[in-house]
Motif scaffolding. Structure first.
Motif, PDB file in Angstrom:
ATOM      1  N   VAL A 209     -58.443  38.361 -26.879  1.00 31.04           N
ATOM      2  CA  VAL A 209     -57.329  38.036 -25.615  1.00 31.04           C
ATOM      3  C   VAL A 209     -55.993  37.909 -26.766  1.00 31.04           C
ATOM      4  O   VAL A 209     -56.374  37.806 -27.883  1.00 31.04           O
ATOM      5  CB  VAL A 209     -57.937  36.740 -24.884  1.00 31.04           C
ATOM      6  CG1 VAL A 209     -58.164  37.215 -23.933  1.00 31.04           C
ATOM      7  CG2 VAL A 209     -58.210  35.682 -25.892  1.00 31.04           C
TER       8      VAL A 209
ATOM      9  N   VAL B 172     -51.645  36.428 -26.518  1.00 33.73           N
ATOM     10  CA  VAL B 172     -51.153  35.247 -25.319  1.00 33.73           C
ATOM     11  C   VAL B 172     -49.592  35.992 -26.508  1.00 33.73           C
ATOM     12  O   VAL B 172     -49.655  35.345 -28.025  1.00 33.73           O
ATOM     13  CB  VAL B 172     -51.118  34.305 -26.052  1.00 33.73           C
ATOM     14  CG1 VAL B 172     -50.044  33.531 -24.765  1.00 33.73           C
ATOM     15  CG2 VAL B 172     -52.549  33.765 -25.220  1.00 33.73           C
TER      16      VAL B 172
ATOM     17  N   THR C 241     -46.807  36.380 -22.726  1.00 31.91           N
ATOM     18  CA  THR C 241     -47.439  37.133 -21.409  1.00 31.91           C
ATOM     19  C   THR C 241     -49.016  37.531 -21.899  1.00 31.91           C
ATOM     20  O   THR C 241     -49.321  37.028 -23.293  1.00 31.91           O
ATOM     21  CB  THR C 241     -47.186  38.790 -21.364  1.00 31.91           C
ATOM     22  OG1 THR C 241     -47.169  39.422 -22.648  1.00 31.91           O
ATOM     23  CG2 THR C 241     -45.719  39.099 -20.499  1.00 31.91           C
ATOM     24  N   LEU C 242     -50.097  37.879 -21.421  1.00 34.31           N
ATOM     25  CA  LEU C 242     -51.580  37.827 -21.259  1.00 34.31           C
ATOM     26  C   LEU C 242     -51.970  39.060 -21.209  1.00 34.31           C
ATOM     27  O   LEU C 242     -52.075  39.690 -20.422  1.00 34.31           O
ATOM     28  CB  LEU C 242     -52.945  36.581 -20.658  1.00 34.31           C
ATOM     29  CG  LEU C 242     -53.905  36.971 -20.354  1.00 34.31           C
ATOM     30  CD1 LEU C 242     -54.431  36.006 -22.281  1.00 34.31           C
ATOM     31  CD2 LEU C 242     -54.673  35.861 -19.997  1.00 34.31           C
TER      32      LEU C 242
ATOM     33  N   SER D 237     -48.353  35.949 -16.422  1.00 31.89           N
ATOM     34  CA  SER D 237     -47.370  35.837 -17.701  1.00 31.89           C
ATOM     35  C   SER D 237     -45.752  34.207 -17.148  1.00 31.89           C
ATOM     36  O   SER D 237     -46.523  34.258 -15.383  1.00 31.89           O
ATOM     37  CB  SER D 237     -46.014  37.352 -17.123  1.00 31.89           C
ATOM     38  OG  SER D 237     -45.692  37.254 -15.960  1.00 31.89           O
TER      39      SER D 237
ATOM     40  N   ALA E 180     -57.070  33.014 -17.553  1.00 35.72           N
ATOM     41  CA  ALA E 180     -56.124  33.476 -17.774  1.00 35.72           C
ATOM     42  C   ALA E 180     -55.105  32.077 -17.716  1.00 35.72           C
ATOM     43  O   ALA E 180     -53.817  32.133 -18.723  1.00 35.72           O
ATOM     44  CB  ALA E 180     -56.126  34.323 -16.797  1.00 35.72           C
TER      45      ALA E 180
ATOM     46  N   LEU F 276     -54.226  30.071 -20.823  1.00 36.90           N
ATOM     47  CA  LEU F 276     -54.089  30.660 -22.153  1.00 36.90           C
ATOM     48  C   LEU F 276     -52.647  30.948 -21.543  1.00 36.90           C
ATOM     49  O   LEU F 276     -52.071  31.228 -22.914  1.00 36.90           O
ATOM     50  CB  LEU F 276     -55.084  32.217 -22.434  1.00 36.90           C
ATOM     51  CG  LEU F 276     -56.625  32.169 -22.443  1.00 36.90           C
ATOM     52  CD1 LEU F 276     -57.263  33.542 -22.372  1.00 36.90           C
ATOM     53  CD2 LEU F 276     -56.511  31.778 -23.952  1.00 36.90           C
ATOM     54  N   VAL F 277     -52.460  31.298 -20.582  1.00 43.01           N
ATOM     55  CA  VAL F 277     -50.900  31.820 -21.121  1.00 43.01           C
ATOM     56  C   VAL F 277     -49.844  30.745 -20.805  1.00 43.01           C
ATOM     57  O   VAL F 277     -48.595  30.726 -20.916  1.00 43.01           O
ATOM     58  CB  VAL F 277     -50.735  33.338 -19.602  1.00 43.01           C
ATOM     59  CG1 VAL F 277     -50.286  32.104 -18.402  1.00 43.01           C
ATOM     60  CG2 VAL F 277     -48.945  33.819 -19.736  1.00 43.01           C
TER      61      VAL F 277
END
Length: 190
Positions: free
Chosen positions: A36, A38, A48-49, A58, A156, A159-160
């Motif tokens: 992944v 970022v 963005t991821l 995003s 997700a 993370l973003v």
């Protein structure tokens, strides 16, 4: 799915063109979801991821004058897996839970909170805690704990949000970064 942990490590771009267009880049291996990344870009101003096993995600803001992480307010544009999110944030609350970022994503109702020194958590209103991030002051590594019950959309989203300006999650951070923003306009994201 059972829970797992991994680290996101700050990566310095190698090529000069990438250095000019990238404010921040974090990479790691998210267990079964693979590699992944970022990335917070300077042109365009968007976080963005990139992850082959996770939905696209995003976050951006129409005010592209600010440098650093992406500003979060009611005009912030956040999408995960094709769903547009609605964001609310009560920066005036004195309690930690009241200062959290509220996120509506499809039928899901999330809160992103500061739960301790250097620890943040994404929780769902029905399922409870899903993903925790921890980082020490001055460290270039973010430890991520994915709790059982979290799915790819939850991860997700968590993370973003690493590309978003979350300094208002505590009163102390708000005060310190407010002073820094006053003294160094446009550079409050130290």
């Amino acid at each position: 799915m059972p829970g797992f942990t991994f680290d996101l490590v700050r990566r310095t771009p190698v090529r000069s063109a990438e250095r000019r267009s990238t404010y921040l880049s974090l990479t790691g291996t998210a267990g079964p979801y693979g590699e992944v990344t970022v990335t917070v870009g300077t042109v365009p101003r968007q976080a963005t991821l990139a992850a082959p096993g996770l939905p696209e995600a995003s976050v951006s803001h129409p005010n592209d004058l600010k440098q650093g992480l992406i500003l979060i307010d009611e005009r912030t544009l956040l999408s995960v897996g094709g769903f547009k999110a609605t964001l609310t944030w009560n920066r005036r609350s004195f309690g930690k839970k009241g200062r959290g970022i509220r996120i509506g994503l499809g039928e899901r109702d999330y809160a992103y909170l500061r739960i301790g020194a250097g620890e943040e958590e994404l929780r769902d209103a029905e399922r409870g805690p899903l993903v925790r991030q921890r980082s020490r002051l001055g460290s270039s590594t973010v430890g991520v704990t994915v709790l059982p019950g979290a799915d790819p959309i939850d991860l997700a989203l968590a993370l973003v949000l690493q590309g978003a300006d979350r300094t208002g999650l505590t009163i102390t951070q708000t005060a310190v970064f407010g002073v820094l923003s006053f003294l160094y306009p446009g550079h409050g994201d130290v």
